[in-house]
Each structure stands twice: as C-alpha cells, then as structure tokens.
Design a protein around this motif. Structure first.
Motif: not given
Length: 406
Positions: A317-322
């Motif tokens: 999530e922090g890496a903008q991945t679901e």
C-alpha cells in the motif's frame, strides 16, 4: 685620432641579440645545445616510463584504487532509495514499512521512489535522481556494460526465486506455443531475458511474424494481469505476486518455474544496486543502509507468517500497489527466499543469457559486484560472509536438468 673601437651601448645590445639568435656566440648558445639536448632526451625517456607505468597501473586496477583512495568520503545528507511494489522486493517493502532503513541511516534523510520496471529505475539512477535501488540483475548488467563499468555496483542480494511462466489453461504444454503472444514486465528485464532464452532453447523464433513464431509484448506486471484476464495474451513470465494472482484469479497454470532451471533452485531475482559515484563518495551511508537491509531480511525470515504478511501488505500500500489477500501472499512466499547474498557467480550466466536474447553485449563484469561492504556489516553482526556461491555457478538448462558450467 683613431676611432673608438667600443660600439655604443645600444649597438652592443643589438649585437648580442643577433649573435644569440644566429648561434654565433659560442659562450651561451653553444652551451645550451650541449646541455639542452641530453636533458630533452632524458625528459622524454622519463615521460615514456611514466606513461608505461600509468598504463600498467591502470590495467591492473592499482591507479584506479589510488584515485579512489583520494576521493573525499562522507555521510550523505540524504539518500534516495528506489524499489518496486512487487513481493520479490519484499526486503524493500519491509525495510521501509518497519523503519529499518531510516533507523540505520541515522542523520541521513531517507527518500523513496517507486518504479514498475528495471529500465526506468536505471534511467533514474543514471540521471542521479536515485542513489540506491532494488531491481532485477539484468537491467543492472545492461547499465554496467553500456557504461563501461562506471554506472552501478551490486552491493547485496535481496530475493532468490519468485519468477514463473504462467500460461492460460488452453495451452497444452511446451509444444503448444507457436503463434501465441506472451508478456514480460519490460524489455531487457530479468524475466524478459529468461523467457527469450527459454523459447530459443525450445526451438521457437521470437517476433519474426511467421505462423510458428512466438510474440513477446513487454508491459508492466499490473497491466499484464489485466491483459491476461481479457484473454489478449496467452501467458506471462514475471514475478510475484502477479503470477500467483493469475493462477488464483484467472485459472492460469505454471508452465515453467524458473527455480527448476537453476542448480538447487537458487538464483538472484532482486538485487541492491548503488550508483558507483555515490558508493565512492558515501561508503559509510551505504554500509548503514546495508545494516537496515540485514534487519529487514532477518525480520522476514523469522517473523510469524501472519505478521510478515501484514507488513508486506502495508508495504505494498505504501508503494501505491493494491493490498492482497493473505492467501495470495502466503502462496507467493512459498516460491521465494530472502537473502542478502548477491550470488555473484550467477552473473556470467545472466550476462550470457542477455547476449543470447539480444538485450546486451558481451563484456567483462569485473567490479560489477562488490560484497566487501556487506561482509563488513555481516562481520560486525557476527554473521558468515557471503560470496563464492558455487551452487549458482552452473549454467541453467531449460529442461530442468542441471549441467555444470564449462
């Protein structure tokens, strides 16, 4: 009265100037010729000796070492770390999420940047935008070769395994690939090279347009999942968690697990690369970050599965991945090994594969991997040194049989 034989002062000066120029005065110009030519010849001889010596020292690396020793080193004020939102970048996800890197760096500010492909990561490193990055080994090799060994240095490993070739359920096997289209995360990336070499070993041509040819379309892993779901591609050779998602969500099946192509199932999937210039100027900062790297890998190898899954999901999530379903992460983890060992002896094979795939040129890899900083950290922590991984020295075979390197 006889004329004064002594000429005026201005005439004497003119006479001396003309005599020097013409070389008629034996007291001064003559001495210059007798002393000057031996000095010139001696100077030339000394210059030749120095030139030859410098060439020899440059060839054996001594001069480079002297120059490197003269570089003023310091802790960096900040360091920018690049990584992907993939589970194969787990040590990066956990290291950022748990604060291991930030804590290890101390007063050095940690900045992060998320990428989706190795080539774009390399571009950012070459421009100085990123200092240290997690990536597949082949993009790092490509950069090293293209720069004449000046761009990046591998200082640690991160992940072994985790790459698979997943195909749709209507593909019956290795003999049923002609005319089909498959995807890889990026051209020249580690999985892209692996697929191209494997297809060649199976006797397939790639992208020739003939009915028996196989097409490869590079695209980001998330896009590959969507395209596979739509039926526009027949398979994907890529990293976790995408290949597991294709199995669980879309009914895909594993045609090739890349672990089966390497001795003992071990090969570098993700490594830690540093801009060589940054490494020379800030070795202290690199060592500190490697301490955080060891903390991250230790955590992933010792934490309870449910805790590790939660951390990795938060990292995604922090890496903008679901975020993923816990069972998806758990299934993905079964295909991977966390390790800081860069598995240096595997790189000649990876380079050879890149040459076969047409994504790089043959070149020396001397200086490409430097595990001295990592081993300094490991010694301080009471851990065994890495290096000399003989298991990875064998050449992988597409059939899964293990054949020793010549």
């Amino acid at each position: 009265m006889a004329p004064d034989p002594t000429p005026p002062a201005d005439a004497r000066e003119t006479l001396r100037t003309e005599t020097r120029t013409a070389g008629g005065n034996q007291r001064r110009p003559g001495r210059r010729r007798r002393i000057g030519w031996p000095a010139v010849l001696t100077g030339l001889a000394v210059l030749c000796v120095l030139t030859v010596t410098a060439t020899v020292l440059r060839a054996n690396g001594t001069l480079d070492a002297i120059e490197d020793a003269n570089v003023q080193t310091s802790d960096a004020e900040s360091v920018t770390l690049g990584y992907f939102g993939n589970l194969t970048h787990g040590p990066a996800l956990a290291g950022v999420e748990k604060g291991y890197f930030e804590e290890a760096l101390g007063d050095t500010e940690l900045k992060t940047q998320v990428f989706s492909t190795g080539p774009t990561t390399i571009e950012a490193m070459n421009s100085g935008e990123v200092d240290i990055a997690f990536m597949g080994p082949n993009p790092a090799i490509n950069s090293f070769v293209q720069s004449g060994g000046e761009s990046v240095t591998i200082v640690a490993g991160a992940t072994s395994g985790g790459a698979q070739f997943v195909v749709s359920d209507d593909v019956s096997g290795e003999d049923d690939l002609a005319g089909r289209t498959f995807a890889t995360p990026d051209f020249g990336g580690t999985q892209d090279v692996a697929l191209r070499v494997w297809l060649e070993e199976q006797g397939y041509e790639v992208d020739t347009g003939s009915p028996d040819s196989v097409s490869i379309t590079p695209m980001p892993s998330g896009q590959a999942l969507q395209t596979f779901r739509q039926g526009s591609i027949d398979g994907f050779w890529g990293p976790q968690p995408w290949v597991t998602r294709m199995q669980q969500e879309e009914g895909g099946k594993v045609l090739v697990d890349e672990r089966d192509l390497w001795p003992d199932g071990r090969y570098p999937t993700t490594v830690l690369a540093v801009r060589t210039e940054f490494l020379k100027e800030h070795p202290q900062t690199v060592e500190k970050l490697l301490n955080g790297m060891e903390d991250s890998v230790e955590y992933l190898n010792t934490a309870e599965t449910t805790e590790a899954v939660e951390t990795l999901n938060d990292g995604l999530e922090g890496a903008q991945t679901e975020p993923l379903e816990p069972e998806t992460i758990e299934a993905s983890l079964e295909a991977m090994e966390w390790t800081t060992d860069p598995m240096e002896s595997a790189y000649p094979t990876l380079l050879e594969n890149g040459v076969k795939a047409g994504t790089t040129e043959d070149a020396s890899l001397d200086g490409f991997v430097d595990d001295t900083y990592l081993n300094t950290v490991r010694e301080q922590r009471g851990l065994d040194p890495v290096g000399g991984d003989a298991a990875a020295a064998a050449v992988p075979s597409s059939s899964g049989t293990r054949k020793e390197a010549a």
